[in-house]
Design a protein around this motif. Sequence first.
Motif, PDB file in Angstrom:
ATOM      1  N   ARG A   1       0.830  -1.205   0.000  1.00 55.91           N
ATOM      2  CA  ARG A   1       0.000   0.000   0.000  1.00 55.91           C
ATOM      3  C   ARG A   1       0.865   1.256   0.000  1.00 55.91           C
ATOM      4  NH1 ARG A   1      -3.030   0.281   5.221  1.00 55.91           N
ATOM      5  NH2 ARG A   1      -1.080   1.285   5.897  1.00 55.91           N
ATOM      6  N   ALA A   2       1.916   1.257   0.811  1.00 51.75           N
ATOM      7  CA  ALA A   2       2.817   2.414   0.869  1.00 51.75           C
ATOM      8  C   ALA A   2       3.511   2.629  -0.473  1.00 51.75           C
ATOM      9  CB  ALA A   2       3.848   2.208   1.976  1.00 51.75           C
ATOM     10  N   THR A   3       3.907   1.536  -1.112  1.00 54.29           N
ATOM     11  CA  THR A   3       4.553   1.643  -2.420  1.00 54.29           C
ATOM     12  C   THR A   3       3.577   2.213  -3.450  1.00 54.29           C
ATOM     13  OG1 THR A   3       5.948  -0.263  -1.895  1.00 54.29           O
ATOM     14  CG2 THR A   3       5.795   0.374  -4.205  1.00 54.29           C
ATOM     15  N   ALA A   4       2.333   1.758  -3.406  1.00 57.09           N
ATOM     16  CA  ALA A   4       1.314   2.277  -4.315  1.00 57.09           C
ATOM     17  C   ALA A   4       1.099   3.768  -4.086  1.00 57.09           C
ATOM     18  CB  ALA A   4       0.003   1.522  -4.124  1.00 57.09           C
ATOM     19  N   MET A   5       1.052   4.175  -2.818  1.00 55.38           N
ATOM     20  CA  MET A   5       0.868   5.597  -2.515  1.00 55.38           C
ATOM     21  C   MET A   5       2.046   6.421  -3.017  1.00 55.38           C
ATOM     22  SD  MET A   5      -0.833   5.306   1.289  1.00 55.38           S
ATOM     23  CE  MET A   5      -0.841   7.072   1.577  1.00 55.38           C
ATOM     24  N   TYR A   6       3.246   5.870  -2.925  1.00 55.57           N
ATOM     25  CA  TYR A   6       4.435   6.558  -3.450  1.00 55.57           C
ATOM     26  C   TYR A   6       4.290   6.781  -4.958  1.00 55.57           C
ATOM     27  CZ  TYR A   6       9.296   7.322  -4.866  1.00 55.57           C
ATOM     28  OH  TYR A   6      10.446   7.840  -5.420  1.00 55.57           O
ATOM     29  N   LEU A   7       3.891   5.738  -5.673  1.00 61.53           N
ATOM     30  CA  LEU A   7       3.753   5.836  -7.133  1.00 61.53           C
ATOM     31  C   LEU A   7       2.655   6.827  -7.516  1.00 61.53           C
ATOM     32  CD1 LEU A   7       4.071   2.061  -8.132  1.00 61.53           C
ATOM     33  CD2 LEU A   7       5.850   3.823  -8.142  1.00 61.53           C
ATOM     34  N   ILE A   8       1.559   6.836  -6.768  1.00 61.34           N
ATOM     35  CA  ILE A   8       0.456   7.751  -7.052  1.00 61.34           C
ATOM     36  C   ILE A   8       0.860   9.187  -6.756  1.00 61.34           C
ATOM     37  CG2 ILE A   8      -1.834   8.457  -6.222  1.00 61.34           C
ATOM     38  CD1 ILE A   8      -2.443   5.427  -5.887  1.00 61.34           C
ATOM     39  N   ASP A   9       1.617   9.367  -5.664  1.00 57.44           N
ATOM     40  CA  ASP A   9       2.009  10.715  -5.256  1.00 57.44           C
ATOM     41  C   ASP A   9       3.143  11.265  -6.117  1.00 57.44           C
ATOM     42  OD1 ASP A   9       2.397  13.062  -3.844  1.00 57.44           O
ATOM     43  OD2 ASP A   9       3.541  12.117  -2.229  1.00 57.44           O
ATOM     44  N   VAL A  10       4.183  10.507  -6.309  1.00 56.50           N
ATOM     45  CA  VAL A  10       5.388  11.005  -6.997  1.00 56.50           C
ATOM     46  C   VAL A  10       5.257  10.935  -8.515  1.00 56.50           C
ATOM     47  CG1 VAL A  10       7.871  10.668  -7.284  1.00 56.50           C
ATOM     48  CG2 VAL A  10       6.824  10.386  -5.029  1.00 56.50           C
ATOM     49  N   LEU A  11       4.662   9.864  -9.038  1.00 52.95           N
ATOM     50  CA  LEU A  11       4.575   9.693 -10.487  1.00 52.95           C
ATOM     51  C   LEU A  11       3.203  10.053 -11.050  1.00 52.95           C
ATOM     52  CD1 LEU A  11       6.488   6.315 -10.969  1.00 52.95           C
ATOM     53  CD2 LEU A  11       7.380   8.647 -10.862  1.00 52.95           C
ATOM     54  N   ALA A  12       2.258  10.441 -10.181  1.00 49.63           N
ATOM     55  CA  ALA A  12       0.905  10.827 -10.589  1.00 49.63           C
ATOM     56  C   ALA A  12       0.194   9.723 -11.367  1.00 49.63           C
ATOM     57  CB  ALA A  12       0.939  12.121 -11.417  1.00 49.63           C
ATOM     58  N   LEU A  13       0.442   8.465 -10.984  1.00 47.29           N
ATOM     59  CA  LEU A  13      -0.257   7.353 -11.626  1.00 47.29           C
ATOM     60  C   LEU A  13      -1.710   7.328 -11.165  1.00 47.29           C
ATOM     61  CD1 LEU A  13       2.210   4.321 -11.451  1.00 47.29           C
ATOM     62  CD2 LEU A  13       1.926   5.998 -13.267  1.00 47.29           C
TER      63      LEU A  13
ATOM     64  N   CYS B   1      -2.699   0.186  -9.015  1.00 45.37           N
ATOM     65  CA  CYS B   1      -3.098  -1.006  -8.249  1.00 45.37           C
ATOM     66  C   CYS B   1      -3.291  -2.238  -9.120  1.00 45.37           C
ATOM     67  CB  CYS B   1      -4.385  -0.721  -7.472  1.00 45.37           C
ATOM     68  SG  CYS B   1      -4.201   0.588  -6.241  1.00 45.37           S
ATOM     69  N   SER B   2      -3.390  -2.044 -10.441  1.00 47.80           N
ATOM     70  CA  SER B   2      -3.610  -3.202 -11.316  1.00 47.80           C
ATOM     71  C   SER B   2      -2.405  -3.513 -12.200  1.00 47.80           C
ATOM     72  CB  SER B   2      -4.849  -2.953 -12.193  1.00 47.80           C
ATOM     73  OG  SER B   2      -4.788  -1.706 -12.844  1.00 47.80           O
ATOM     74  N   LEU B   3      -1.246  -2.953 -11.844  1.00 51.35           N
ATOM     75  CA  LEU B   3      -0.015  -3.258 -12.587  1.00 51.35           C
ATOM     76  C   LEU B   3       0.320  -4.743 -12.485  1.00 51.35           C
ATOM     77  CD1 LEU B   3       2.290  -0.278 -11.526  1.00 51.35           C
ATOM     78  CD2 LEU B   3       1.468  -0.729 -13.843  1.00 51.35           C
ATOM     79  N   ARG B   4       0.809  -5.291 -13.579  1.00 53.85           N
ATOM     80  CA  ARG B   4       1.312  -6.664 -13.567  1.00 53.85           C
ATOM     81  C   ARG B   4       2.842  -6.632 -13.620  1.00 53.85           C
ATOM     82  NH1 ARG B   4      -3.001  -7.039 -17.281  1.00 53.85           N
ATOM     83  NH2 ARG B   4      -1.570  -7.128 -19.066  1.00 53.85           N
ATOM     84  N   CYS B   5       3.433  -7.750 -13.291  1.00 54.24           N
ATOM     85  CA  CYS B   5       4.903  -7.802 -13.239  1.00 54.24           C
ATOM     86  C   CYS B   5       5.537  -7.422 -14.572  1.00 54.24           C
ATOM     87  CB  CYS B   5       5.351  -9.192 -12.815  1.00 54.24           C
ATOM     88  SG  CYS B   5       4.929  -9.603 -11.104  1.00 54.24           S
TER      89      CYS B   5
END
Length: 791
Positions: free
Chosen positions: A432-444, A461-465
């Motif tokens: 969850r923290a990693t997702a929040m980082y990506l949403i905040d910093v990369l505006a995903l 949240c729906s990224l695949r490997c």
Amino acid sequence: MDGPSHSTAASNGKSRARAAKATAKRADSDDDDQPLVPNKRASRKPPKKKTKVQDSIPDASEMDEGDKPPASAGNPSTRGKRKVKVESEDDDDAPLVKKPSKARRKTVKKEEGSDTEVSKPKKKGAKPKKEDNGEETPKKGKKAKKEDEEEEETHRWWENENPAGDGTQKWQTLQHNGVYFPPPYEPLPSHVKMKYDGKPVNLPEEAEEVAGFYGALLETPHAEDAVFNKNFFKDWLEVLKRYPPLDGTKIKEFALCDFRPMFEYMEGEKARKKGLSTAEKKELKKAKDELEAPYTHCNLDGRKEKVGNFRIEPPGLFRGRGEHPKKGSLKKRVRPEDVTINIGQHELIPEPNAPGTWKQVIHDNTVTWLANWVENVNQNHKYVFLAAGSSLKGQSDMSKFEKARELTNHVDRIRADYREDLKSKQMADRQRATAMYLIDVLALRAGNEKGEDEADTVGCCSLRCEHVTLQPPNILSFDFLGKDSIRYYKQVEVDPQVFKNMRIFKQNKTDEDALLDRVHTTKLNAHLNGYMKGLTAKVFRTFNASRTFQVQLDEKSPHNGTVQEKLNAYNEANRMVAILCNHQRSVPKTHEQSMARMSDKVRQLKYERMKLRHVLFGIDKKYKKQKKYAEDESDIDEAAVVEIEERMKEKEKEKAEKKFAKENEKLVADDEKPQDDSVLQERLEEIDGEFERLVEERGTGKASLKREKPAEKIEEAIEKLDERIATAKLQMVDREAGKEIALGTSKINYLDPRITVAWCKKFDVPLEKLFSKTLLQKFPWALEAEADWKF
């Protein structure tokens, strides 16, 4: 929806008798590109139509939670009556609102393929006379009366105690006429038939209509797309099962179908309509406006409001964006039985303008939509809302940006928490923290789960490997399809702990496995709501876009630059936001032609400057010794002069011919005898004579003006040309830099409009250069932001 029958033509239905005549306004604009030495007749500037600029409005995916369809119909009780006054953007009917200030009423012309608007003032005749005390004399007549009435009707809802609304009851009374269904299908002439295996096929109307959808796209990239063709043919075969060819032809193979006769007929009809006279086009528009008039406005809480998308989209073939798996599928005809309307409980239920009855009539005053239905291709809900300039839309926009501003008070605490959780021993918390980082910093975008028959678009949240590649020491390479199938491809340097987490998340997983398999959008938003009421991942995106924009403007805006230099700085700041939010676009097809036209404009200005220099030299040779006049224009050689003058000559003749045709049209309309062709011939000969003089001046280094001017006036004219040349060059740089970036999306949806208003006031830039008329009407609440306002 019921099977293939919905793709067929609707039978003729009675149109409403309540149609009202729509008035059309026209405005003139100046043309600052007139040639230096036109002939006397052609030098008169013909009136030019004002070009309207439309900005796109957010689609259903951008709507607020309060606008989603209710789980069931009902009549919600009201929690006390709150009078909601509304503002309309209508100018054509009864006075509803105050007109914008003089500065905001300028005509806005948007150059093709550009996100920068260029303002041109309207010609409104002589200025009002002033009395001895310096005050303007009052206006008289109907126009002044109308303006006074509009002044009285203005409602400044944003000054209310709770301008954004209470989130529950949106209105008290709502009356409207439903939605406007497209007219029934008109069969093709009997001699126009598609062919199968080289033979004409006699199709019933229902099957012919669908075949025509494909025929119209025959020479577009869609017709060369294998997925598009496959989906079309599959759906068309379903229609043919119910409505088989009348001559018994068995259509089985797509390769044997020839739709060209349909295509050629439709292209001929387009050309015929394009060739209609102005009067004929006006009559057609008038008839169309009369049919649509009852649906353009509604009555909300006793006030007239303009409805936004009141037209039901006609049937056709779904095109989608990017590599959508359903492109080419049949969009069936929407009928009244598919549409739910939302209206006041005690209002008269409107009768649809197509045969049938409404699917459902509800009275839900907690939502702002007037009608909704489900389209058959992707099963998405479609809505009819009020227009962008309405108070309800304004309240929604203002609430969105205020929510983003409120995040400023919480963002430091949120960031501290998720950075700490990046090292959490609980895998769910760490993801969850990693997702929040990506949403905040990369505006995903947060992203949602997709079905098998939907486009393979993903979010955080729906990224695949397979979508993320690790490049030590701390670079992540993203490659996936985002919203609207726009590719997101970036290499980003991230926090070392985030890189480490990603490596852990990918362990023992295949490319098809979810990268953040313990994070779901709903749970993530619920977690964010614990920090601030109403906080979602989407609010972060709006917050970061507006904050980035504010910082970029503060850093890059030149205080002492020209208006165009400031506009370039503004667009550059907007580009930074668009890149952050991945607002890409393909290079416009007309980009090269547009750049060529701009280049021609610069050369034309340089040519005019050269001629004026030669005039100065003829007046006094001392000007040759002055540095600012001495040097020749670098790219204006003899060949360029010939090309420029020939182009000028063609334009002048074209203007003369158009003016002649327009004059004759008016004479015919007034039952007067049109002018003889000899009048036009005389004008064209005058133009030829004038340009013969220019031919004689070529290569001599001499030039003359039709009317003599003093040297001081010519110097001033050269200075103005220098400014225009510099401005045009800056516009070219701006256009080239933004050819693959969509600036409109961020301006409409993600950038707080008060940032732009305050910046324009601080840097003395006309707001009309950046906000079209549509945006001025969409954001009236933002127009009073002071120059020192900050996001």
